[in-house]
Design a protein around this motif. Structure first.
Motif, short mmCIF file in Angstrom:
data_model
loop_
_atom_site.label_atom_id
_atom_site.label_comp_id
_atom_site.label_asym_id
_atom_site.label_seq_id
_atom_site.Cartn_x
_atom_site.Cartn_y
_atom_site.Cartn_z
N ALA A 1 0.73 -1.18 0.00
CA ALA A 1 0.05 -0.10 0.00
C ALA A 1 0.91 1.11 -0.08
CB ALA A 1 -0.96 0.06 1.12
N PHE B 1 -1.07 4.25 -2.16
CA PHE B 1 -2.40 4.30 -1.45
C PHE B 1 -2.31 5.11 -0.08
CE2 PHE B 1 -3.16 0.83 -4.32
CZ PHE B 1 -4.39 0.41 -4.44
N ALA C 1 -5.36 2.00 4.48
CA ALA C 1 -5.89 0.50 4.52
C ALA C 1 -6.70 0.10 5.69
CB ALA C 1 -4.48 -0.32 4.65
N TRP D 1 -3.05 -7.69 -5.88
CA TRP D 1 -2.04 -6.64 -5.68
C TRP D 1 -1.56 -5.97 -6.91
CZ3 TRP D 1 1.38 -9.73 -1.78
CH2 TRP D 1 0.73 -9.71 -0.51
#
Length: 301
Positions: free
Chosen positions: A27, A32, A35, A287
């Protein structure tokens, strides 16, 4: 720029401490911002059919992941409010927010499994009213040194609440659900509305107008839309007439995210978990798809 989140699979055969390390490393490496983990406390047959053991508790696992990350926000999507005493939930959340340096997001909902409520000893039919009272108590515990209440479901006097959360006045509250009650609960308590897989057309025509009206009735600002959607990346376009949200080519998934951005979304949480555990893919496949979408969004928005 819209922020992307991802949903960590914290149940089933691929749920291991090493996998969680790999999830948050992935992440952060791919950009990102958030999470999240789901929440169950009793794996009844009804729950286990969709969320098989082992099931890792988010309030235990997230603070450990906070120590393994530097910037990633961590949250629940969603914690079930009626399963825990509100003072316990408030303390758990405040502790995570403190040890993470203010990176916790409290996604919360009312739950769906009647059998799990039976195990927890909580009235399923009253879960909405319980959640409302508990959320009021949680917010009070986050913003006061001592609290008292004489509610319908909890009563206590002069209870200490420290530590306060790191964020002021408290961690962001994202309320899940799409029912009229969930929308009213979002307007009353939420910083954001966190519907799961809600169709864009319904959000535009029904969901968001109802949220704005509910917020106006409470005298609060309209909470932000921060949705969660399943992601099913395909190598070709699907017909738009029957295409599920988040399913299709990269361009089609990007168009869904763009639509959320146009509705004011600040975050979109991408969920690669299957509808049923038998359809679970290797984590590397999830992923790969998440990285492709994240790279495209970073260039586009």
């Amino acid at each position: 720029m819209i922020k992307l989140g991802l949903n960590i699979r914290n149940y089933g055969p691929t749920a291991t401490p090493q996998a969680f390390r790999d999830w948050v490393s992935f992440a952060e490496d791919t950009g990102f911002a958030l999470a999240v983990m789901s929440d169950h406390v009793a794996l009844t047959p009804e729950v286990s059919e969709l969320y098989p053991a082992p099931f890792y508790d988010p309030f235990t696992t997230l603070p450990w992941l906070a120590a393994l990350t530097d910037r990633l926000e961590l949250g629940t999507s969603v914690a079930i409010a009626p399963y825990r005493h509100p003072l316990h939930t408030a303390r758990l959340a405040a502790n995570i927010d403190q040890v993470s340096g203010g990176r916790f997001i409290f996604g919360v909902g009312v739950g769906w499994s009647e059998s799990e409520f039976d195990v927890a000893g909580t009235p399923f039919a009253q879960r909405g009213r319980v959640s409302d009272e508990y959320l009021e108590a949680i917010k009070a515990a986050w913003t006061n040194d001592t609290v008292s209440t004489d509610g319908e479901f909890v009563r206590y006097n002069d209870v200490g609440t420290g530590p306060r959360p790191a964020r002021t006045p408290h961690p962001p509250i994202w309320v899940g659900g799409t029912s009229p009650g969930a929308i009213r609960r979002t307007a009353r308590f939420g910083d954001a509305w966190h519907p799961n897989n809600a169709e864009i057309s319904w959000l535009r025509s029904t969901g968001l107008p109802a949220l704005r009206a509910a917020a106006e009735a409470t005298g609060r600002p309209t909470p932000t839309l921060n949705p969660r959607m399943r992601v099913r990346l395909r190598d070709h376009d699907l017909p738009e007439t029957d295409r599920p949200l988040g399913t299709g080519s990269l361009a089609q998934i990007s168009s869904d995210i763009e639509a959320f951005a146009e509705m004011g979304a600040e975050y979109v949480v991408l969920d690669t978990n299957p509808d049923h555990p038998r359809d679970e893919r290797p984590l590397a496949d999830d992923w790969h798809d998440l990285s492709v979408v994240a790279a495209h969004v970073a260039k586009t928005f």
